[in-house]
Design a protein around this motif. Structure first.
Motif, PDB file in Angstrom:
ATOM      1  N   GLU A  55     -20.262   2.719  -4.713  1.00 19.02           N
ATOM      2  CA  GLU A  55     -19.666   3.792  -3.904  1.00 19.02           C
ATOM      3  C   GLU A  55     -19.715   3.461  -2.417  1.00 19.02           C
ATOM      4  O   GLU A  55     -18.723   3.630  -1.699  1.00 19.02           O
ATOM      5  N   ASP A  56     -20.880   2.974  -1.943  1.00 17.97           N
ATOM      6  CA  ASP A  56     -20.978   2.580  -0.536  1.00 17.97           C
ATOM      7  C   ASP A  56     -20.097   1.368  -0.253  1.00 17.97           C
ATOM      8  O   ASP A  56     -19.457   1.283   0.802  1.00 17.97           O
ATOM      9  N   GLY A  57     -20.081   0.421  -1.188  1.00 22.43           N
ATOM     10  CA  GLY A  57     -19.263  -0.769  -1.006  1.00 22.43           C
ATOM     11  C   GLY A  57     -17.792  -0.454  -0.899  1.00 22.43           C
ATOM     12  O   GLY A  57     -17.070  -1.027  -0.072  1.00 22.43           O
ATOM     13  N   LEU A  58     -17.320   0.482  -1.733  1.00 21.65           N
ATOM     14  CA  LEU A  58     -15.903   0.858  -1.705  1.00 21.65           C
ATOM     15  C   LEU A  58     -15.483   1.395  -0.344  1.00 21.65           C
ATOM     16  O   LEU A  58     -14.368   1.154   0.114  1.00 21.65           O
ATOM     17  N   ARG A  59     -16.395   2.113   0.293  1.00 21.55           N
ATOM     18  CA  ARG A  59     -16.064   2.680   1.610  1.00 21.55           C
ATOM     19  C   ARG A  59     -15.714   1.575   2.604  1.00 21.55           C
ATOM     20  O   ARG A  59     -14.728   1.667   3.348  1.00 21.55           O
ATOM     21  N   PHE A  60     -16.503   0.506   2.601  1.00 18.93           N
ATOM     22  CA  PHE A  60     -16.247  -0.589   3.535  1.00 18.93           C
ATOM     23  C   PHE A  60     -15.060  -1.446   3.093  1.00 18.93           C
ATOM     24  O   PHE A  60     -14.311  -1.958   3.934  1.00 18.93           O
ATOM     25  N   LEU A  61     -14.856  -1.571   1.795  1.00 23.10           N
ATOM     26  CA  LEU A  61     -13.692  -2.316   1.315  1.00 23.10           C
ATOM     27  C   LEU A  61     -12.394  -1.579   1.664  1.00 23.10           C
ATOM     28  O   LEU A  61     -11.386  -2.205   1.986  1.00 23.10           O
ATOM     29  N   GLU A  62     -12.433  -0.262   1.577  1.00 23.68           N
ATOM     30  CA  GLU A  62     -11.254   0.521   1.981  1.00 23.68           C
ATOM     31  C   GLU A  62     -10.959   0.316   3.464  1.00 23.68           C
ATOM     32  O   GLU A  62      -9.796   0.189   3.875  1.00 23.68           O
ATOM     33  N   LEU A  63     -12.012   0.278   4.293  1.00 28.37           N
ATOM     34  CA  LEU A  63     -11.823   0.058   5.731  1.00 28.37           C
ATOM     35  C   LEU A  63     -11.274  -1.345   5.995  1.00 28.37           C
ATOM     36  O   LEU A  63     -10.434  -1.537   6.884  1.00 28.37           O
ATOM     37  N   ALA A  64     -11.751  -2.315   5.215  1.00 27.28           N
ATOM     38  CA  ALA A  64     -11.240  -3.686   5.368  1.00 27.28           C
ATOM     39  C   ALA A  64      -9.748  -3.729   5.057  1.00 27.28           C
ATOM     40  O   ALA A  64      -8.969  -4.366   5.773  1.00 27.28           O
ATOM     41  N   ARG A  65      -9.342  -3.024   4.024  1.00 31.22           N
ATOM     42  CA  ARG A  65      -7.929  -3.011   3.650  1.00 31.22           C
ATOM     43  C   ARG A  65      -7.080  -2.286   4.691  1.00 31.22           C
ATOM     44  O   ARG A  65      -5.943  -2.679   4.978  1.00 31.22           O
ATOM     45  N   LEU A  66      -7.614  -1.214   5.266  1.00 33.41           N
ATOM     46  CA  LEU A  66      -6.880  -0.492   6.306  1.00 33.41           C
ATOM     47  C   LEU A  66      -6.680  -1.364   7.541  1.00 33.41           C
ATOM     48  O   LEU A  66      -5.651  -1.279   8.215  1.00 33.41           O
ATOM     49  N   ARG A  67      -7.681  -2.205   7.825  1.00 36.15           N
ATOM     50  CA  ARG A  67      -7.572  -3.077   8.998  1.00 36.15           C
ATOM     51  C   ARG A  67      -6.653  -4.261   8.752  1.00 36.15           C
ATOM     52  O   ARG A  67      -6.093  -4.814   9.699  1.00 36.15           O
ATOM     53  N   ALA A  68      -6.529  -4.666   7.507  1.00 31.28           N
ATOM     54  CA  ALA A  68      -5.691  -5.831   7.204  1.00 31.28           C
ATOM     55  C   ALA A  68      -4.928  -5.595   5.904  1.00 31.28           C
ATOM     56  O   ALA A  68      -5.195  -6.237   4.884  1.00 31.28           O
ATOM     57  N   PRO A  69      -3.968  -4.667   5.904  1.00 32.57           N
ATOM     58  CA  PRO A  69      -3.254  -4.335   4.661  1.00 32.57           C
ATOM     59  C   PRO A  69      -2.434  -5.490   4.099  1.00 32.57           C
ATOM     60  O   PRO A  69      -2.154  -5.527   2.904  1.00 32.57           O
ATOM     61  N   GLY A  70      -2.050  -6.418   4.969  1.00 38.44           N
ATOM     62  CA  GLY A  70      -1.235  -7.533   4.502  1.00 38.44           C
ATOM     63  C   GLY A  70      -2.026  -8.752   4.086  1.00 38.44           C
ATOM     64  O   GLY A  70      -1.442  -9.755   3.657  1.00 38.44           O
ATOM     65  N   THR A  90      -5.994   3.167 -10.440  1.00 41.69           N
ATOM     66  CA  THR A  90      -6.104   2.919  -8.992  1.00 41.69           C
ATOM     67  C   THR A  90      -6.116   1.421  -8.714  1.00 41.69           C
ATOM     68  O   THR A  90      -5.426   0.937  -7.811  1.00 41.69           O
ATOM     69  N   ALA A  91      -6.904   0.694  -9.499  1.00 44.18           N
ATOM     70  CA  ALA A  91      -6.987  -0.763  -9.324  1.00 44.18           C
ATOM     71  C   ALA A  91      -5.622  -1.416  -9.528  1.00 44.18           C
ATOM     72  O   ALA A  91      -5.227  -2.319  -8.779  1.00 44.18           O
ATOM     73  N   ALA A  92      -4.893  -0.958 -10.537  1.00 44.71           N
ATOM     74  CA  ALA A  92      -3.579  -1.531 -10.832  1.00 44.71           C
ATOM     75  C   ALA A  92      -2.598  -1.302  -9.692  1.00 44.71           C
ATOM     76  O   ALA A  92      -1.840  -2.205  -9.306  1.00 44.71           O
ATOM     77  N   SER A  93      -2.618  -0.104  -9.147  1.00 48.88           N
ATOM     78  CA  SER A  93      -1.705   0.231  -8.050  1.00 48.88           C
ATOM     79  C   SER A  93      -1.973  -0.656  -6.826  1.00 48.88           C
ATOM     80  O   SER A  93      -1.040  -1.149  -6.181  1.00 48.88           O
ATOM     81  N   ILE A  94      -3.245  -0.868  -6.520  1.00 45.92           N
ATOM     82  CA  ILE A  94      -3.603  -1.721  -5.375  1.00 45.92           C
ATOM     83  C   ILE A  94      -3.190  -3.167  -5.638  1.00 45.92           C
ATOM     84  O   ILE A  94      -2.597  -3.829  -4.780  1.00 45.92           O
ATOM     85  N   MET A  95      -3.480  -3.668  -6.852  1.00 42.94           N
ATOM     86  CA  MET A  95      -3.137  -5.052  -7.176  1.00 42.94           C
ATOM     87  C   MET A  95      -1.632  -5.263  -7.202  1.00 42.94           C
ATOM     88  O   MET A  95      -1.136  -6.337  -6.837  1.00 42.94           O
ATOM     89  N   GLU A  96      -0.889  -4.249  -7.610  1.00 34.76           N
ATOM     90  CA  GLU A  96       0.575  -4.353  -7.585  1.00 34.76           C
ATOM     91  C   GLU A  96       1.074  -4.537  -6.158  1.00 34.76           C
ATOM     92  O   GLU A  96       1.971  -5.355  -5.902  1.00 34.76           O
ATOM     93  N   ARG A  97       0.494  -3.809  -5.213  1.00 38.99           N
ATOM     94  CA  ARG A  97       0.918  -3.955  -3.818  1.00 38.99           C
ATOM     95  C   ARG A  97       0.553  -5.339  -3.283  1.00 38.99           C
ATOM     96  O   ARG A  97       1.296  -5.909  -2.480  1.00 38.99           O
ATOM     97  N   VAL A  98      -0.587  -5.859  -3.719  1.00 41.17           N
ATOM     98  CA  VAL A  98      -0.956  -7.229  -3.327  1.00 41.17           C
ATOM     99  C   VAL A  98       0.118  -8.199  -3.805  1.00 41.17           C
ATOM    100  O   VAL A  98       0.551  -9.090  -3.066  1.00 41.17           O
ATOM    101  N   ALA A  99       0.554  -8.025  -5.042  1.00 38.70           N
ATOM    102  CA  ALA A  99       1.582  -8.905  -5.605  1.00 38.70           C
ATOM    103  C   ALA A  99       2.893  -8.784  -4.835  1.00 38.70           C
ATOM    104  O   ALA A  99       3.563  -9.783  -4.540  1.00 38.70           O
ATOM    105  N   LEU A 100       3.254  -7.559  -4.489  1.00 38.58           N
ATOM    106  CA  LEU A 100       4.509  -7.335  -3.776  1.00 38.58           C
ATOM    107  C   LEU A 100       4.476  -7.858  -2.347  1.00 38.58           C
ATOM    108  O   LEU A 100       5.522  -8.102  -1.748  1.00 38.58           O
ATOM    109  N   PHE A 101       3.267  -8.038  -1.794  1.00 37.12           N
ATOM    110  CA  PHE A 101       3.141  -8.633  -0.467  1.00 37.12           C
ATOM    111  C   PHE A 101       3.360 -10.149  -0.492  1.00 37.12           C
ATOM    112  O   PHE A 101       3.305 -10.810   0.542  1.00 37.12           O
ATOM    113  N   GLY A 102       3.589 -10.702  -1.681  1.00 35.54           N
ATOM    114  CA  GLY A 102       3.898 -12.130  -1.764  1.00 35.54           C
ATOM    115  C   GLY A 102       2.944 -12.942  -2.597  1.00 35.54           C
ATOM    116  O   GLY A 102       3.173 -14.134  -2.803  1.00 35.54           O
ATOM    117  N   GLU A 103       1.852 -12.338  -3.086  1.00 30.22           N
ATOM    118  CA  GLU A 103       0.904 -13.056  -3.928  1.00 30.22           C
ATOM    119  C   GLU A 103       1.347 -12.919  -5.391  1.00 30.22           C
ATOM    120  O   GLU A 103       0.848 -12.070  -6.132  1.00 30.22           O
TER     121      GLU A 103
END
Length: 222
Positions: A55-70, A90-103
């Motif tokens: 739970e604590d880790g997710l908070r910082f991972l979310e902030l990392a993603r907000l700072r570098a969404p691409g 939730t995991a699938a939705s995030i990974m789908e966006r990663v894929a759509l960013f070019g990965e």
């Protein structure tokens, strides 16, 4: 007070001691006092998640993603953290966006996460973007089996032969034989079963042969 390295060491020492609330507070203080980039948020989030404080880790991972969404790694790590909590949608939705960013490699994992969430149609939609033909076929076969769409499985036989998967993987051979059985094509079932060698799958193949014999003796029971 200006020596932020000391605070960083204290932070990771707290994680090592499993003092997660302390580590989370120290992490917030550390990131405020330094010129922190997304890498710092990512590293702290990863450390907390891997140490058991998701739970604590997710908070910082979310902030990392907000700072570098691409940046792919920020999304990948966040998706995997949600996966570890079995929040597959939730995991699938995030990974789908990663894929759509070019990965493009992320399409495989995104589709698998949708499968785990029970959203096979969305998984199938992403499957067509997978570049690796063998990975695409394996996953499409698995999705069709999940959906009990045996017609699609049997229709894939030619592609499975052409790709070499039918020859290389006995689990795929058995899956195809089972699909032919469910479709009532016992001749093709027998032909595919003839290639099985592993003891476990050979036993399953024998059970299918017994079932086919019963169907031929008493068609009304099948």
């Amino acid at each position: 007070p200006q020596y932020t390295e000391l605070l960083r060491r204290k932070l990771y020492y707290a994680i090592e001691l499993k003092l997660y609330k302390v580590a989370s507070d120290l992490g917030a203080a550390y990131l405020q006092r330094t010129d922190a980039g997304y890498e710092d948020y990512l590293a702290l989030g990863q450390a907390l998640v891997r140490s058991g404080s998701e739970e604590d880790g997710l908070r910082f991972l979310e902030l990392a993603r907000l700072r570098a969404p691409g940046v792919p790694v920020s999304g990948v790590e966040l998706a995997r953290a949600y996966k570890s909590r079995q929040q597959f949608r939730t995991a699938a939705s995030i990974m789908e966006r990663v894929a759509l960013f070019g990965e493009s490699e992320a399409f495989v994992e995104a589709a698998e996460l949708y499968r785990a969430a029970g959203e096979n149609l969305q998984a199938l939609a992403l499957n067509r973007f997978i570049v690796d033909s063998q990975a695409r076929l394996r996953q499409r076969l698995a999705i069709a089996l999940d959906m009990r769409d045996y017609t699609t499985v049997t229709a894939m036989q030619r592609d499975l032969i052409r790709s070499g998967l039918l020859r290389e993987d006995e689990n795929i051979q058995y899956a195809l034989a089972y699909a032919h059985f469910k479709e009532g094509n016992f001749k093709k079932t027998q032909k595919v079963l003839a290639g099985l060698r592993s003891p476990e799958l050979f036993r399953k193949g024998t059970a299918l042969r017994d079932a086919m014999n019963r169907c031929e003796d008493t068609p009304w029971s099948c």
